[in-house]
Write a protein that holds these residues in place. Sequence first.
Motif, PDB file in Angstrom:
ATOM      1  N   GLY A  64      -6.461  29.578  57.477  1.00 12.18           N
ATOM      2  CA  GLY A  64      -7.778  29.112  57.052  1.00 12.18           C
ATOM      3  C   GLY A  64      -7.840  27.599  57.139  1.00 12.18           C
ATOM      4  O   GLY A  64      -6.918  26.955  57.659  1.00 12.18           O
ATOM      5  N   HIS A 102     -13.223  17.921  50.605  1.00 10.67           N
ATOM      6  CA  HIS A 102     -12.779  19.183  50.007  1.00 10.67           C
ATOM      7  C   HIS A 102     -11.381  18.969  49.419  1.00 10.67           C
ATOM      8  O   HIS A 102     -10.600  18.171  49.957  1.00 10.67           O
ATOM      9  CB  HIS A 102     -12.746  20.248  51.107  1.00 10.67           C
ATOM     10  N   SER A 146      -8.706  20.423  49.742  1.00 10.16           N
ATOM     11  CA  SER A 146      -7.575  20.611  50.669  1.00 10.16           C
ATOM     12  C   SER A 146      -7.293  19.350  51.481  1.00 10.16           C
ATOM     13  O   SER A 146      -6.208  19.204  52.044  1.00 10.16           O
ATOM     14  CB  SER A 146      -7.814  21.808  51.602  1.00 10.16           C
ATOM     15  N   ASN A 164     -19.439  19.974  51.544  1.00 12.43           N
ATOM     16  CA  ASN A 164     -19.612  21.354  51.092  1.00 12.43           C
ATOM     17  C   ASN A 164     -20.302  21.487  49.746  1.00 12.43           C
ATOM     18  O   ASN A 164     -20.623  22.589  49.324  1.00 12.43           O
ATOM     19  CB  ASN A 164     -18.247  22.062  51.026  1.00 12.43           C
ATOM     20  N   ASP A 196     -12.717  17.593  58.936  1.00 11.25           N
ATOM     21  CA  ASP A 196     -12.912  18.925  58.370  1.00 11.25           C
ATOM     22  C   ASP A 196     -14.363  19.310  58.710  1.00 11.25           C
ATOM     23  O   ASP A 196     -15.305  18.754  58.164  1.00 11.25           O
ATOM     24  CB  ASP A 196     -12.691  18.833  56.855  1.00 11.25           C
ATOM     25  N   VAL A 250     -15.684  22.394  58.610  1.00 11.71           N
ATOM     26  CA  VAL A 250     -15.946  23.752  58.122  1.00 11.71           C
ATOM     27  C   VAL A 250     -17.433  24.035  57.876  1.00 11.71           C
ATOM     28  O   VAL A 250     -17.935  25.094  58.233  1.00 11.71           O
ATOM     29  CB  VAL A 250     -15.126  23.993  56.823  1.00 11.71           C
ATOM     30  N   GLN A 251     -18.143  23.094  57.278  1.00  8.85           N
ATOM     31  CA  GLN A 251     -19.537  23.387  56.903  1.00  8.85           C
ATOM     32  C   GLN A 251     -20.562  22.936  57.945  1.00  8.85           C
ATOM     33  O   GLN A 251     -21.767  23.171  57.765  1.00  8.85           O
ATOM     34  CB  GLN A 251     -19.877  22.756  55.541  1.00  8.85           C
ATOM     35  N   HIS A 262     -14.288  32.422  57.977  1.00  7.09           N
ATOM     36  CA  HIS A 262     -14.989  33.227  56.967  1.00  7.09           C
ATOM     37  C   HIS A 262     -16.300  32.613  56.490  1.00  7.09           C
ATOM     38  O   HIS A 262     -17.044  33.218  55.736  1.00  7.09           O
ATOM     39  CB  HIS A 262     -14.056  33.581  55.792  1.00  7.09           C
ATOM     40  N   CYS A 303     -12.843  26.505  45.440  1.00  8.23           N
ATOM     41  CA  CYS A 303     -11.434  26.233  45.187  1.00  8.23           C
ATOM     42  C   CYS A 303     -11.245  25.470  43.879  1.00  8.23           C
ATOM     43  O   CYS A 303     -10.141  25.326  43.394  1.00  8.23           O
ATOM     44  CB  CYS A 303     -10.848  25.422  46.340  1.00  8.23           C
TER      45      CYS A 303
HETATM   46  N1  PMP Z   1     -13.130  22.533  53.793  1.00  9.17           N
HETATM   47  C1  PMP Z   1     -14.382  22.756  53.400  1.00  9.17           C
HETATM   48  C2  PMP Z   1     -15.421  21.713  53.648  1.00  9.17           C
HETATM   49  C3  PMP Z   1     -14.727  23.962  52.769  1.00  9.17           C
HETATM   50  O1  PMP Z   1     -15.986  24.169  52.378  1.00  9.17           O
HETATM   51  C4  PMP Z   1     -13.717  24.922  52.548  1.00  9.17           C
HETATM   52  C5  PMP Z   1     -14.028  26.231  51.851  1.00  9.17           C
HETATM   53  N2  PMP Z   1     -14.447  26.067  50.513  1.00  9.17           N
HETATM   54  C6  PMP Z   1     -12.416  24.636  52.974  1.00  9.17           C
HETATM   55  C7  PMP Z   1     -12.159  23.430  53.591  1.00  9.17           C
HETATM   56  C8  PMP Z   1     -11.283  25.611  52.760  1.00  9.17           C
HETATM   57  O2  PMP Z   1     -11.409  26.690  53.620  1.00  9.17           O
HETATM   58  P1  PMP Z   1     -10.461  27.978  53.552  1.00  9.17           P
HETATM   59  O3  PMP Z   1     -11.055  28.839  52.484  1.00  9.17           O
HETATM   60  O4  PMP Z   1     -10.563  28.615  54.904  1.00  9.17           O
HETATM   61  O5  PMP Z   1      -9.099  27.524  53.233  1.00  9.17           O
END
Ligand code: PMP
Length: 373
Positions: A68, A98, A100, A148, A174, A176-177, A199, A322
């Motif tokens: 992920g 985020h 992470s 996010n 990152d 992701v969004q 996902h 998270c």
């Molecule tokens: N980065 C961002 C901007 C997110 O919105 C998310 C999900 N909340 C993630 C990283 C982490 O993604 P994953 O659930 O696939 O680890």
Amino acid sequence: MIYFDATATTKPSQEVLDTYNKVNKEYWFNPSSMYNLSVICQNLIEQTSANIFKMLNLKDKFIYYTSGATEANNMAIMGLVKPYINQNKHIITTEIEHPSVYNTFKYLESIGFKVTYLKCKNGIINLDDLKASLTKDTILVSIMWVNNIIGSINPMKDIIEIVKKNSHAKLHSDMVQGFAKIKPDFAFNDIDLITITMHKLEGLKGIGLLISNKNLKLEPIIYGGHQQLALRPGTLDTGLIVSAAKTIRLALEKQDASYYYVQDLANYLKNKLNKLPFIIINAPSPLQSPYIVSISFTNIKGETAMHYLEKADIYVGIGSACNEKIQTLERTILAISLDKERANNMIRISLSTHNTKEDIDLLVNKLQELGSK
Ligand code: PMP
């Protein structure tokens, strides 16, 4: 059920599930074994990466398949800086990443890296600040595309240009969004390291991508076999990987139509919210993703509102999923407002093509009911 939390996750589409099942039924072998059935799996994985390169116009890249975005972010950041421990190197990120990314930087700071957390008063970075903070010792810049929590969109095109012109630092984002949701005004190929996760795009959980420059040397953060250039060892799931290409293809095909549909919904929602005196919309940036509408109540806790809506079978988020369990104050809202109350009192309404204006009417009615209690 009315689901307004697609920023946290989405329901996998039937097409993606079908692809996963179909591939896994036949090609469940270990792609690293030596017999022909495994070679077929390995070829399918290589074909998947080639398809993704084509869809995103990528050249000279390598795709690491991860569990992920959390893992991909850690791999990118830790993997890049690991050879520079105890060398007084400098790394840059933002105060609204985020966890992470943010917590990885916090760790790196604790072991001696010099870290700049760019301020995001308007939900986005200030380009002059970025330029001013780059030094000859800067080895990494990590800036998210779309936030996010509030959906603010960073000016990636300018960021790429500034980092390239003024430093030797590698750029990680990152995405992701933003990925397959917002039309980019930049080339994906111009970013050294990109993180995405399936996902959030009606794909499966447990699969993310780190797209890296082919010649970029990363150190492993876990150790094992030789899979994925020994950087992300472990047995690969051919079905899951093929499902990622399917997820991306479907999301890209629908990207524009989905964007306009959701934008119309977001405008409809915001018009209604603007009439509620006890609600503030957290949208300081001129460029906003319509997929995320963050609001704060003047006098109701976000958590209270979330549970009130839940009783009516309406689901919203209260920040980064998270972070929800440990109920931390929402860092992003604090960054734009410096207001603890506003951070505590926020909910995030995520929109998707599965929502309708009728869903929004029901949500706003419930909010009105809650506000007049
Ligand atoms: N980065 C961002 C901007 C997110 O919105 C998310 C999900 N909340 C993630 C990283 C982490 O993604 P994953 O659930 O696939 O680890």
